[in-house]
Design a protein around this motif. Structure first.
Motif, PDB file in Angstrom:
ATOM      1  N   PHE A  27     -38.725  77.829  52.204  1.00  0.00           N
ATOM      2  CA  PHE A  27     -38.385  77.839  53.627  1.00  0.00           C
ATOM      3  C   PHE A  27     -36.872  77.781  53.840  1.00  0.00           C
ATOM      4  N   SER A  28     -36.197  76.940  53.081  1.00  0.00           N
ATOM      5  CA  SER A  28     -34.748  76.807  53.257  1.00  0.00           C
ATOM      6  C   SER A  28     -34.026  78.083  52.849  1.00  0.00           C
ATOM      7  N   SER A  29     -34.449  78.707  51.750  1.00  0.00           N
ATOM      8  CA  SER A  29     -33.815  79.956  51.310  1.00  0.00           C
ATOM      9  C   SER A  29     -34.048  81.079  52.311  1.00  0.00           C
ATOM     10  N   THR A  30     -35.276  81.160  52.818  1.00  0.00           N
ATOM     11  CA  THR A  30     -35.598  82.226  53.774  1.00  0.00           C
ATOM     12  C   THR A  30     -34.845  82.037  55.083  1.00  0.00           C
ATOM     13  N   LEU A  31     -34.831  80.815  55.592  1.00  0.00           N
ATOM     14  CA  LEU A  31     -34.115  80.557  56.845  1.00  0.00           C
ATOM     15  C   LEU A  31     -32.615  80.768  56.677  1.00  0.00           C
ATOM     16  N   TRP A  32     -32.079  80.329  55.539  1.00  0.00           N
ATOM     17  CA  TRP A  32     -30.648  80.504  55.293  1.00  0.00           C
ATOM     18  C   TRP A  32     -30.289  81.989  55.252  1.00  0.00           C
ATOM     19  N   THR A  33     -31.098  82.785  54.568  1.00  0.00           N
ATOM     20  CA  THR A  33     -30.855  84.228  54.511  1.00  0.00           C
ATOM     21  C   THR A  33     -31.026  84.862  55.885  1.00  0.00           C
ATOM     22  N   PHE A  34     -32.021  84.401  56.618  1.00  0.00           N
ATOM     23  CA  PHE A  34     -32.291  84.956  57.943  1.00  0.00           C
ATOM     24  C   PHE A  34     -31.098  84.760  58.875  1.00  0.00           C
ATOM     25  N   PHE A  35     -30.534  83.562  58.879  1.00  0.00           N
ATOM     26  CA  PHE A  35     -29.455  83.261  59.825  1.00  0.00           C
ATOM     27  C   PHE A  35     -28.077  83.702  59.333  1.00  0.00           C
ATOM     28  N   THR A  36     -27.889  83.821  58.034  1.00  0.00           N
ATOM     29  CA  THR A  36     -26.569  84.219  57.533  1.00  0.00           C
ATOM     30  C   THR A  36     -26.443  85.719  57.300  1.00  0.00           C
ATOM     31  N   CYS A  37     -27.542  86.388  57.023  1.00  0.00           N
ATOM     32  CA  CYS A  37     -27.480  87.817  56.682  1.00  0.00           C
ATOM     33  C   CYS A  37     -27.938  88.741  57.806  1.00  0.00           C
ATOM     34  N   LEU A  38     -28.989  88.348  58.508  1.00  0.00           N
ATOM     35  CA  LEU A  38     -29.585  89.269  59.479  1.00  0.00           C
ATOM     36  C   LEU A  38     -28.646  89.660  60.620  1.00  0.00           C
ATOM     37  N   PRO A  39     -27.875  88.741  61.226  1.00  0.00           N
ATOM     38  CA  PRO A  39     -27.013  89.164  62.348  1.00  0.00           C
ATOM     39  C   PRO A  39     -26.051  90.290  61.980  1.00  0.00           C
TER      40      PRO A  39
END
Length: 322
Positions: free
Chosen positions: A220-232
């Motif tokens: 969960f932490s890896s996915t959320l971190w990637t979601f918020f740091t990479c997706l924008p």
């Protein structure tokens, strides 16, 4: 990448290009590259030395992600300030490596979510479905397919004097940002599904459910971190392919630069998340530092004893009692 300039006509192509990278930007890239290299190397060293992938086959996915991030730190972050001075013959291999590594990191995050989904949904058959050999084949296929795909994409790049001035077919390159966005959203969706399944398990006691969520914390932490740091940044870059030159304004430039910096920081911090959220890495790192501290204390004690043994004996005057 955010630092890539696009050449649209021969007039612009004839102009000499100056990168104008500041000292602060150079320090940012190099420091992120050094820190990321150190911690990704620690993750890989612990994984290869202390972790049995027969018992924990999913760690093969973590190793792949660490390798991809390590190559990004070495090949991109540490060299970005001097990219404009690269020999043009290095440009195609350069972009091949960084695009493959970024795609591999995103795709392996999807595999990590798929692994946990199988673990949650089919716990009794998990070890029959997931094993070391299958994950090694999946890893090899992932790297192989992405390398071939990026060889195809990079072949359309035309460099105008250096590796920063690029002319390419936007209809071909658009696959690149679409891939990132799809992979990141897929990972987030799978994590949300896993959370819902785990949260609604009724046959588990609260203690077992708490233990299960601790095991899922890294995912969960890896996915959320990637979601918020990479997706924008990926969404902004994808949007630019549709809005064209209408996006070239100060607000859009500021947003892309900001989120690109966040993306770089995200890659640097990925190994720290791995160490912090996975017990096996924390324990192994603690053992390493414990041994170093113990060896240091032993050396200090040996030096102290050696100095004491080399010290000349104190002269004690004889007393004559009369």
């Amino acid at each position: 990448m955010n630092s890539t300039a696009l050449v649209t006509n021969s007039t612009e192509a004839d102009k000499p290009f100056e990168d104008n990278i500041t000292f602060g930007e150079t320090l940012f890239y190099v420091s992120c590259g050094v820190i990321g290299t150190i911690f990704n190397s620690i993750v890989l060293w612990i994984a290869l030395k202390y972790i049995n992938t027969e018992d924990k086959p999913r760690q093969i996915i973590v190793i792949n992600m660490a390798v991809a991030d390590l190559l990004m730190c070495i090949v991109y972050m540490k060299t970005r300030p001097w990219l404009s001075y690269f020999n043009p013959t290095l440009c195609h291999p350069y972009y091949l490596i960084i695009w493959t590594c970024q795609m591999c990191s995103c795709l392996n995050l999807v595999w990590l979510n798929v692994d946990k989904l199988i673990y949650i949904q089919f716990p009794l058959h998990y070890w029959q479905i997931v094993n070391r050999v299958r994950l090694l084949w999946i890893s090899a296929a992932t790297w192989g397919v992405l390398i071939v795909l990026n060889i195809f994409l990079v072949s359309f790049l035309d460099f105008k004097g250096n590796c920063l001035m690029i002319d390419f077919n936007p209809y071909v390159y658009i696959f690149n940002p679409i891939f990132y966005v799809v992979m990141i959203i897929t990972s987030f969706s799978l994590s949300a599904l896993i959370y819902c399944i785990a949260h609604n398990l009724t046959h588990m006691e609260e203690r077992q459910k708490s233990k299960l969520f601790r095991r899922l914390f890294f995912l969960f932490s890896s996915t959320l971190w990637t979601f918020f740091t990479c997706l924008p940044y990926r969404l902004l870059y994808l949007f630019r392919n549709f809005c064209g030159y209408y996006c070239y304004n100060d607000a859009y430039s500021f947003a892309t630069t900001l989120f690109f910096r966040i993306l770089i920081i995200g890659i640097m911090i990925n190994p720290l998340i791995t160490i912090w959220t996975q017990r096996v890495y924390r324990i192994s790192l603690g053992l390493i530092f414990g041994r170093l501290r113990e060896n240091s204390s032993t050396e200090v004690l040996m030096v102290t004893n050696r100095r004491a043994s080399e010290r000349p004996p104190e002269h004690t005057p004889l007393r004559c009692d009369i």
